[in-house]
Motif scaffolding. Structure first.
Motif, PDB file in Angstrom:
ATOM      1  N   ILE B  97       0.980  -0.950  -0.097  1.00 13.84           N
ATOM      2  CA  ILE B  97      -0.033  -0.026   0.105  1.00 13.84           C
ATOM      3  C   ILE B  97       0.764   1.262  -0.075  1.00 13.84           C
ATOM      4  CG2 ILE B  97      -1.931   1.303   1.179  1.00 13.84           C
ATOM      5  CD1 ILE B  97      -2.729  -1.355   0.236  1.00 13.84           C
ATOM      6  N   ALA B  98       0.810   2.035  -0.806  1.00 12.22           N
ATOM      7  CA  ALA B  98       1.640   3.462  -0.926  1.00 12.22           C
ATOM      8  C   ALA B  98       0.851   4.491  -0.998  1.00 12.22           C
ATOM      9  CB  ALA B  98       2.127   3.244  -2.423  1.00 12.22           C
ATOM     10  N   PHE B  99       1.620   5.589  -0.399  1.00 14.24           N
ATOM     11  CA  PHE B  99       0.853   6.918  -0.178  1.00 14.24           C
ATOM     12  C   PHE B  99       1.721   8.140  -0.732  1.00 14.24           C
ATOM     13  CE2 PHE B  99      -1.847   5.483   3.193  1.00 14.24           C
ATOM     14  CZ  PHE B  99      -1.287   4.404   3.753  1.00 14.24           C
ATOM     15  N   ARG B 100       0.954   8.963  -1.013  1.00 12.09           N
ATOM     16  CA  ARG B 100       1.916  10.246  -1.509  1.00 12.09           C
ATOM     17  C   ARG B 100       2.192  10.999  -0.049  1.00 12.09           C
ATOM     18  NH1 ARG B 100      -1.639  14.043  -5.311  1.00 12.09           N
ATOM     19  NH2 ARG B 100       0.614  15.113  -5.516  1.00 12.09           N
ATOM     20  N   VAL B 101       3.369  11.744   0.160  1.00 12.68           N
ATOM     21  CA  VAL B 101       3.573  12.049   1.420  1.00 12.68           C
ATOM     22  C   VAL B 101       4.098  13.815   1.169  1.00 12.68           C
ATOM     23  CG1 VAL B 101       4.964  12.114   3.724  1.00 12.68           C
ATOM     24  CG2 VAL B 101       4.528  10.015   2.329  1.00 12.68           C
ATOM     25  N   ASP B 102       3.404  14.410   2.176  1.00 11.41           N
ATOM     26  CA  ASP B 102       3.889  16.025   2.171  1.00 11.41           C
ATOM     27  C   ASP B 102       4.479  16.061   3.633  1.00 11.41           C
ATOM     28  OD1 ASP B 102       3.231  16.929  -0.418  1.00 11.41           O
ATOM     29  OD2 ASP B 102       1.222  16.369   0.504  1.00 11.41           O
ATOM     30  N   PHE B 103       5.630  16.594   3.612  1.00 15.77           N
ATOM     31  CA  PHE B 103       6.265  17.319   4.934  1.00 15.77           C
ATOM     32  C   PHE B 103       5.382  18.522   5.240  1.00 15.77           C
ATOM     33  CE2 PHE B 103       9.839  14.557   3.928  1.00 15.77           C
ATOM     34  CZ  PHE B 103      10.084  13.937   5.113  1.00 15.77           C
ATOM     35  N   ALA B 104       5.049  18.608   6.414  1.00 18.42           N
ATOM     36  CA  ALA B 104       3.977  19.651   6.736  1.00 18.42           C
ATOM     37  C   ALA B 104       4.456  20.284   8.132  1.00 18.42           C
ATOM     38  CB  ALA B 104       2.728  19.429   6.596  1.00 18.42           C
ATOM     39  N   THR B 105       3.876  21.493   8.217  1.00 18.29           N
ATOM     40  CA  THR B 105       4.115  22.159   9.640  1.00 18.29           C
ATOM     41  C   THR B 105       2.652  22.211  10.366  1.00 18.29           C
ATOM     42  OG1 THR B 105       5.540  23.648   8.720  1.00 18.29           O
ATOM     43  CG2 THR B 105       4.697  24.374  10.977  1.00 18.29           C
ATOM     44  N   VAL B 106       2.718  21.479  11.622  1.00 20.27           N
ATOM     45  CA  VAL B 106       1.648  21.176  12.437  1.00 20.27           C
ATOM     46  C   VAL B 106       1.685  22.073  13.835  1.00 20.27           C
ATOM     47  CG1 VAL B 106       0.014  19.783  13.730  1.00 20.27           C
ATOM     48  CG2 VAL B 106       0.758  19.299  11.275  1.00 20.27           C
ATOM     49  N   LEU B 226       1.655  14.591   5.920  1.00 22.71           N
ATOM     50  CA  LEU B 226       0.357  14.320   5.585  1.00 22.71           C
ATOM     51  C   LEU B 226       0.231  13.224   4.657  1.00 22.71           C
ATOM     52  CD1 LEU B 226      -0.556  18.074   5.263  1.00 22.71           C
ATOM     53  CD2 LEU B 226      -0.843  16.677   7.177  1.00 22.71           C
ATOM     54  N   LEU B 227      -0.728  12.332   4.730  1.00 22.12           N
ATOM     55  CA  LEU B 227      -0.710  11.126   3.662  1.00 22.12           C
ATOM     56  C   LEU B 227      -1.911  11.272   3.039  1.00 22.12           C
ATOM     57  CD1 LEU B 227       0.314   8.316   6.228  1.00 22.12           C
ATOM     58  CD2 LEU B 227       1.668   9.245   4.442  1.00 22.12           C
ATOM     59  N   ARG B 228      -1.792  10.827   1.771  1.00 22.84           N
ATOM     60  CA  ARG B 228      -3.139  10.802   1.085  1.00 22.84           C
ATOM     61  C   ARG B 228      -2.625   9.973  -0.448  1.00 22.84           C
ATOM     62  NH1 ARG B 228      -2.030  16.049  -3.106  1.00 22.84           N
ATOM     63  NH2 ARG B 228       0.212  16.489  -2.459  1.00 22.84           N
ATOM     64  N   GLY B 229      -3.880   9.706  -1.169  1.00 27.22           N
ATOM     65  CA  GLY B 229      -3.595   8.760  -2.489  1.00 27.22           C
ATOM     66  C   GLY B 229      -3.191   7.420  -2.062  1.00 27.22           C
ATOM     67  N   ALA B 230      -3.885   7.054  -0.912  1.00 28.42           N
ATOM     68  CA  ALA B 230      -3.357   5.509  -0.678  1.00 28.42           C
ATOM     69  C   ALA B 230      -3.940   4.660  -1.811  1.00 28.42           C
ATOM     70  CB  ALA B 230      -4.063   5.077   0.794  1.00 28.42           C
ATOM     71  N   GLY B 231      -2.983   3.620  -2.049  1.00 29.88           N
ATOM     72  CA  GLY B 231      -3.269   2.777  -3.344  1.00 29.88           C
ATOM     73  C   GLY B 231      -2.560   1.504  -3.100  1.00 29.88           C
ATOM     74  N   ASP B 232      -3.304   0.517  -3.785  1.00 28.37           N
ATOM     75  CA  ASP B 232      -2.282  -0.953  -3.869  1.00 28.37           C
ATOM     76  C   ASP B 232      -1.606  -0.719  -5.251  1.00 28.37           C
ATOM     77  OD1 ASP B 232      -4.898  -1.183  -5.083  1.00 28.37           O
ATOM     78  OD2 ASP B 232      -5.154  -3.079  -3.913  1.00 28.37           O
ATOM     79  N   VAL B 233      -0.935  -1.470  -5.432  1.00 28.39           N
ATOM     80  CA  VAL B 233       0.146  -1.376  -6.896  1.00 28.39           C
ATOM     81  C   VAL B 233      -0.836  -1.951  -8.118  1.00 28.39           C
ATOM     82  CG1 VAL B 233       2.048  -2.303  -7.719  1.00 28.39           C
ATOM     83  CG2 VAL B 233       1.755  -2.276  -5.473  1.00 28.39           C
ATOM     84  N   PRO B 234      -0.874  -0.914  -8.918  1.00 29.12           N
ATOM     85  CA  PRO B 234      -1.705  -1.420 -10.051  1.00 29.12           C
ATOM     86  C   PRO B 234      -0.940  -2.515 -10.997  1.00 29.12           C
ATOM     87  CG  PRO B 234      -0.320   0.984 -10.610  1.00 29.12           C
ATOM     88  CD  PRO B 234      -0.243   0.302  -9.015  1.00 29.12           C
ATOM     89  N   GLU B 235      -1.864  -3.347 -11.533  1.00 27.57           N
ATOM     90  CA  GLU B 235      -1.316  -4.315 -12.378  1.00 27.57           C
ATOM     91  C   GLU B 235      -1.327  -4.003 -13.808  1.00 27.57           C
ATOM     92  OE1 GLU B 235      -2.472  -8.299 -11.323  1.00 27.57           O
ATOM     93  OE2 GLU B 235      -2.910  -7.644  -9.079  1.00 27.57           O
TER      94      GLU B 235
END
Lengths: 411, 411
Positions: B97-106, B226-235
């Motif tokens: 399972i893969a995610f796009r990640v952004d470093f953020a300030t919280v 911040l995590l978004r766009g979770a998805g499994d590997v497309p075949e």
């Protein structure tokens, strides 16, 4: 206000087989040909480009013609064999398996010539095969077609079209053994039958006096047959029931005749199937089509000739064929009450030498047609026309609508 | 008679990311840019407009590029995460399972800046996360990408992509808790893992010297992800197997590289992924693409720059980017045996500031292409071209047909 709708009531669909092309030095055979009559029809009609089967899909003549007649080839097409068989007047029944056949020359099991030296007169050979080749429980129907071509039909229980060609599709390769391409008893059974028939036919052909004569004359003997395009009989809905129009097909190509017949259209031979085409015969076929229009609501005319020149990569011959053909289009724009459609089934570019998916030009001419600014019939300008880019399956609905025969959706 | 078909044998697909637009005072960046080279290619090619994914469908760059390569995004797209992860050279395995990640300030649980002050050098942060964050039974792969971006991959049994983003997608909102979006044990399990990882990462980042330094300098710390766009590997079927063509991708954007790699294409970095693009680098990338064409049959080039200007609503910058880029298109029409395709993946109108579904212009240039009357490359005139209006999924079939690589349907 008119009491009766003012619409055409007949359709004349003319397919210039393989007429469409790609540009060579900026022009194409259709764009170069001197064809004032066809161009005038475009000028007083609506034009467009058409993907006969789909964008980027390279169609055979068979699937393209099915689509033009409104039969989705993805649903109805079962292979070329049955269409060819119907075209040589074999009366197909459900369950039959049909093949395209080529007489060929084989030496030591290797195909030397896939057309047996372009043999023409195969009457005796076909008759001998029909008489002598037997398989228990299976009816075998073998019939010659034009030139080196023939058709074979197997009729019996439990036959399957899921078998491989025996045609290796290239000279220099061994003649193929027929194999099942699906895991089914029917496929294994049918493959065994085909292999038995192949063997028997080679024995029959070896004994034929015609082949002895050909060898004496230094000609290649027709000592084997190559089978391809196995298919069961497509269940095409009857054209008349589908559209309420009586159809006729005019063509000198067995394949197109076969498609028409399997749709339930009438057919009268034009000059015999073996006739070589030329501008003159295009005129004859157009005249025959006009005759058919007096007793039918729909006529499909296939004009062959440009396609061969495209396959041979001969720009000048293709252009000349189209130029010669044009005279036949004189006055057909005056046909009363007729929606005239001129198009191609596919492109056969001289630069490629085979069918391609490049869209073909199409023109429609008749009462109610919106006349656009396109002034000639060719693939380099047709895209500017009022039809835009349509699909082969769109032709019948658009035509039926122009004839006021299309039913309304909604209320 | 031609022995060999005269057709192109390579494809060079150039995607000007977000280059297409809507008119502002009657013109667009593409229509305003001075780009004699690109316009000359349009003038000697065939043009049209294209809905990369569908009419009225606003595509992300990811789904648009998938469609252009012939992969139906409705069938293959599983989310942006895996494409980004592949783009930073993580070797994905089925089930990941893969995610796009952004470093953020919280601050106090609320997102203050979704890009942590556009932090650039995140090497130390990524290394610390990779070393210190642990979840029993799950492999965690964390890798930095360009700027504030990174990718996260979870590898283990029973993971699910059916979970919510922790990215609230707007500053001023609390960082999200990851929740299952499907009723499955896997989703609940994965959401719990993500929440544990989020918490651990915040602790790791809080201890990082780099963040202390940034605070001293008055810069925003990267103290959360911040995590978004979770998805499994497309075949994705292998590009080479699918088309018989060896492909290479040239791009400075991880996402596009990732798509190429997941299709089995080769990739060589162009100046590093973090490179800022300009007219100069477009030229470099075109040169790199030409090099790749000597050893590959297909090259996908993505040119980024216009898209950002569109997102920023900056008409003049977008126009300037396109003007500067044009020099790179000089002479590429002379590439031998190459079918050249120039298009955009989507519109990013400056009036809107995000991707829209307005069709994009497309041109094709090379042997066998039917040259139309369109004399320039822009979205206001492309509709007059010979391609009419096509779809992204049409590009490969049309191209393969032009290269004589498309198979025939029927006979």
């Amino acid at each position: 206000m008119s009491e009766k709708p003012l619409v055409a009531n007949k359709i004349f669909l003319i397919v210039i087989d393989g007429g469409s092309d790609r540009p060579v030095n900026g022009t194409t055979p259709l764009a170069s040909a001197f064809k004032p009559n066809l161009d005038a029809l475009a000028g007083s009609g609506i034009n467009g480009i058409m993907d006969t089967v789909g964008v980027g899909v390279r169609p055979g003549s068979d699937v393209a013609h099915l689509a033009l007649l409104g039969y989705d080839p993805y649903k109805y097409y079962t292979g070329r064999g049955p269409l060819e068989a119907a075209g040589v007047d074999i009366d197909l029944k459900r369950g039959d398996i049909a093949f395209r056949v080529d007489f060929a020359t084989v030496e030591n099991g290797v195909v030397k010539d896939r057309r047996a030296g372009r043999i023409q007169d195969t009457d005796d050979l076909a008759r001998a095969i029909q008489e002598k080749v037997k398989v228990p429980g299976v009816d075998i129907i073998f019939r010659r077609s034009t030139g080196h071509r023939a058709a074979l039909v197997l009729r019996g229980k439990g036959l399957s079209p899921d078998i491989s060609d025996t045609d290796p599709h290239r000279a220099g390769l061994p003649i193929g053994e027929c194999r099942a391409t699906a895991k089914s008893p029917g496929a294994t059974h049918t493959a065994a039958i085909v292999n038995s028939i192949e063997k028997q036919i080679m024995e029959v052909l070896n004994d034929q006096p015609l082949n002895a004569e050909r060898k004496k004359k230094g000609l290649l003997p027709a000592n084997a047959i190559l089978l391809r395009g196995a298919g069961d009989v497509p269940e095409l809905p009857d054209f008349h029931k589908k559209y309420g129009m009586r159809g006729a097909v005019v063509a000198s190509v067995g394949l197109i005749v076969g498609i028409g017949k399997l749709c339930g259209m009438d057919y009268h031979a034009v000059g015999g199937l073996s006739e070589k085409l030329s501008g003159t015969t295009a005129a004859e076929k157009i005249q025959r089509s006009i005759d058919e229009l007096s007793t039918h609501d729909f006529v499909l005319l296939n004009i062959k000739g440009a396609d061969e020149a495209g396959h041979d990569g001969d720009f000048d011959r293709k252009t000349k064929f189209l130029t010669d053909m044009d005279e036949a289009f004189k006055d057909i724009g005056d046909l009363r009450d007729v929606l005239l459609i001129v198009t191609c089934d596919h492109s056969t570019p001289v630069l490629v030498g085979r069918h391609t998916a490049d869209p073909v030009p199409i023109l429609m001419h008749g009462i109610g047609v919106r006349i656009d600014k396109v002034g000639g019939f060719n693939e380099l300008i047709a895209y500017e026309g009022g039809l835009h880019r349509i699909k082969g399956l769109d032709v019948m609905p658009i035509s039926l609508d122009l004839l006021d025969k299309e039913k309304k959706f909604g209320a």
